[in-house]
Write a protein that holds these residues in place. Sequence first.
Motif, PDB file in Angstrom:
ATOM      1  N   SER A  55      65.287 -24.683 -59.341  1.00  0.00           N
ATOM      2  CA  SER A  55      64.112 -23.626 -59.215  1.00  0.00           C
ATOM      3  C   SER A  55      64.492 -22.660 -58.391  1.00  0.00           C
ATOM      4  N   ILE A  56      64.396 -23.064 -56.855  1.00  0.00           N
ATOM      5  CA  ILE A  56      64.843 -22.000 -56.015  1.00  0.00           C
ATOM      6  C   ILE A  56      66.139 -21.299 -55.989  1.00  0.00           C
ATOM      7  N   PHE A 111      67.870 -21.040 -61.555  1.00  0.00           N
ATOM      8  CA  PHE A 111      67.185 -20.124 -62.302  1.00  0.00           C
ATOM      9  C   PHE A 111      66.176 -19.290 -61.779  1.00  0.00           C
ATOM     10  N   TYR A 112      66.301 -19.157 -60.493  1.00  0.00           N
ATOM     11  CA  TYR A 112      65.442 -18.206 -59.806  1.00  0.00           C
ATOM     12  C   TYR A 112      65.942 -17.303 -58.740  1.00  0.00           C
ATOM     13  N   GLY A 113      66.185 -18.049 -57.704  1.00  0.00           N
ATOM     14  CA  GLY A 113      66.696 -17.486 -56.406  1.00  0.00           C
ATOM     15  C   GLY A 113      68.209 -16.750 -56.568  1.00  0.00           C
ATOM     16  N   ARG A 155      67.775 -13.723 -59.046  1.00  0.00           N
ATOM     17  CA  ARG A 155      66.959 -12.733 -58.673  1.00  0.00           C
ATOM     18  C   ARG A 155      67.580 -11.889 -57.257  1.00  0.00           C
ATOM     19  N   SER A 172      70.377 -13.251 -64.749  1.00  0.00           N
ATOM     20  CA  SER A 172      70.079 -11.818 -64.070  1.00  0.00           C
ATOM     21  C   SER A 172      70.259 -10.964 -64.978  1.00  0.00           C
ATOM     22  N   ILE A 182      62.636 -12.942 -65.039  1.00  0.00           N
ATOM     23  CA  ILE A 182      63.062 -13.964 -64.053  1.00  0.00           C
ATOM     24  C   ILE A 182      61.786 -14.503 -63.304  1.00  0.00           C
ATOM     25  N   LEU A 183      61.110 -13.327 -62.789  1.00  0.00           N
ATOM     26  CA  LEU A 183      59.680 -13.690 -62.152  1.00  0.00           C
ATOM     27  C   LEU A 183      58.732 -14.357 -63.058  1.00  0.00           C
ATOM     28  N   ALA A 243      59.697 -17.841 -63.317  1.00  0.00           N
ATOM     29  CA  ALA A 243      59.782 -18.706 -62.222  1.00  0.00           C
ATOM     30  C   ALA A 243      58.401 -18.852 -61.361  1.00  0.00           C
ATOM     31  N   VAL A 244      57.614 -17.813 -61.527  1.00  0.00           N
ATOM     32  CA  VAL A 244      56.334 -17.883 -60.583  1.00  0.00           C
ATOM     33  C   VAL A 244      55.552 -19.068 -60.759  1.00  0.00           C
ATOM     34  N   LEU A 269      57.358 -22.344 -59.147  1.00  0.00           N
ATOM     35  CA  LEU A 269      57.329 -22.192 -57.675  1.00  0.00           C
ATOM     36  C   LEU A 269      55.645 -22.334 -57.156  1.00  0.00           C
TER      37      LEU A 269
END
Length: 439
Positions: free
Chosen positions: A88-89, A92-94, A97, A326, A333-334, A337-338, A341
């Motif tokens: 996650s971090i 697929f997110y960090g 992002r 990306s 993405i947000l 992911a939100v 997270l």
Amino acid sequence: MSRINVLFIGFMLFSLFFGAGNLIFPPLLGWESGDNFGPAITGFLITGVLLPFMAVMAVALEDNGLISMGSRVHHIFGIVFAIIIYLSIGAFYGIPRASSVAYELGFQQIFKIDDRWGVFVFSLIFFTITYLISLNPKKIVNRIGQYLTPLLLLVLAVLVIQSFMTFENVSSPAAGKYASAPLVTGILEGYFTMDAVAALAFGIVIINALKDKGAASKEELVKGTLVSALVAGTVLVAVYFSLGWIGRVIPGETSFQNGAEILTSASGILFVTSGNILFGLIVMLACLTTCVGLINACSSFFNEIYPRLSYAHYVTIFVIIGLLVSNLGLNMILHVAVPLLSFIYPIAIILIILSLLEHITGKSKTMFQLAVAVTAFYALYEALVSIGFELEFLTGLLDIAPFFEQGLGWVLPGFLAAIIGYGIDIIKNKPIDESRENQ
């Protein structure tokens, strides 16, 4: 292990934390808090620096890092939760992002290009550079700690020093919640950076870097991690304060929507036409170092739990995933992911704090199990609400907890559950007085 190596590892850790999100939070805080800047930035530093510092140390003190922390609840939970954290971090997110933010807040500031082909070409170049830097983990400290971090700090210093010399500190009223509760609002803003989760992922990078530089014993690893984390934390405090101060003193009556607008405006005022180039370069460097750190962390972790694939194979996998995701765009993405997270962050924080406390209080499995169960219940509620579920029947029950409206309703119930669990284990393990037993 030399002090200079530990210093460079500390610089590397700073760069891993200091992504574009960290760049744009403090200026908005400074602009909105006005005359209450002092308590506001203090609150931000508590959760934006101290909490990630605690996370890095919690990982360093464990023999098997993040997995060991989660295994206090159950060994299956430990593995599953660690995998979720890294995916996650990171994947697929960090990681995606970082590329998206580097394009939207960095590249576009300089070249003013906005089309799908521009996104694809930029992300291809961005991830190619990331891949080449990440491919050899033993050289990452040299490439980031010795070269990229000093370059990033140099560019930041140009902006910060010119701001201190040019802008005047004039009185300005605090806005919104900063007027009535600046410290608490600052704490919440630091909380929303979610850097504590990233710190759990970066712990493995620091440990591996220290081993590569000669640290062998557990004592050397813990001491090296402590010093590196202190270096990174000190630099973060200085940078966050400086960026917040720019937002505090930036002249004009312009209304800003976010920290990126403040820094772009400040760069333009101070350096005119070259201001956009300066800000764009800062963003792209910050995103690049964070992306390298995340790919290294994810690749190292999965290589340890499934070594049939080499570290280089995992780097390739995560670079490809980052490149593909990306190109979906930052908003998508947000959006995805939100909720995830929102679910894992409270659980991560409770694990960090209890793992550190355990070195003082002693082991208590029930403490971890009850605390994580209660925290996970609140976190699941927040995640479901964030994606549109109507849970009014639960809201009336849960909103009695302090700070529920800010998404921190789990804090008091979670720690009360920890205390109860610890008490249960004390009672279970307490020797029975034989004289009372015979009565």
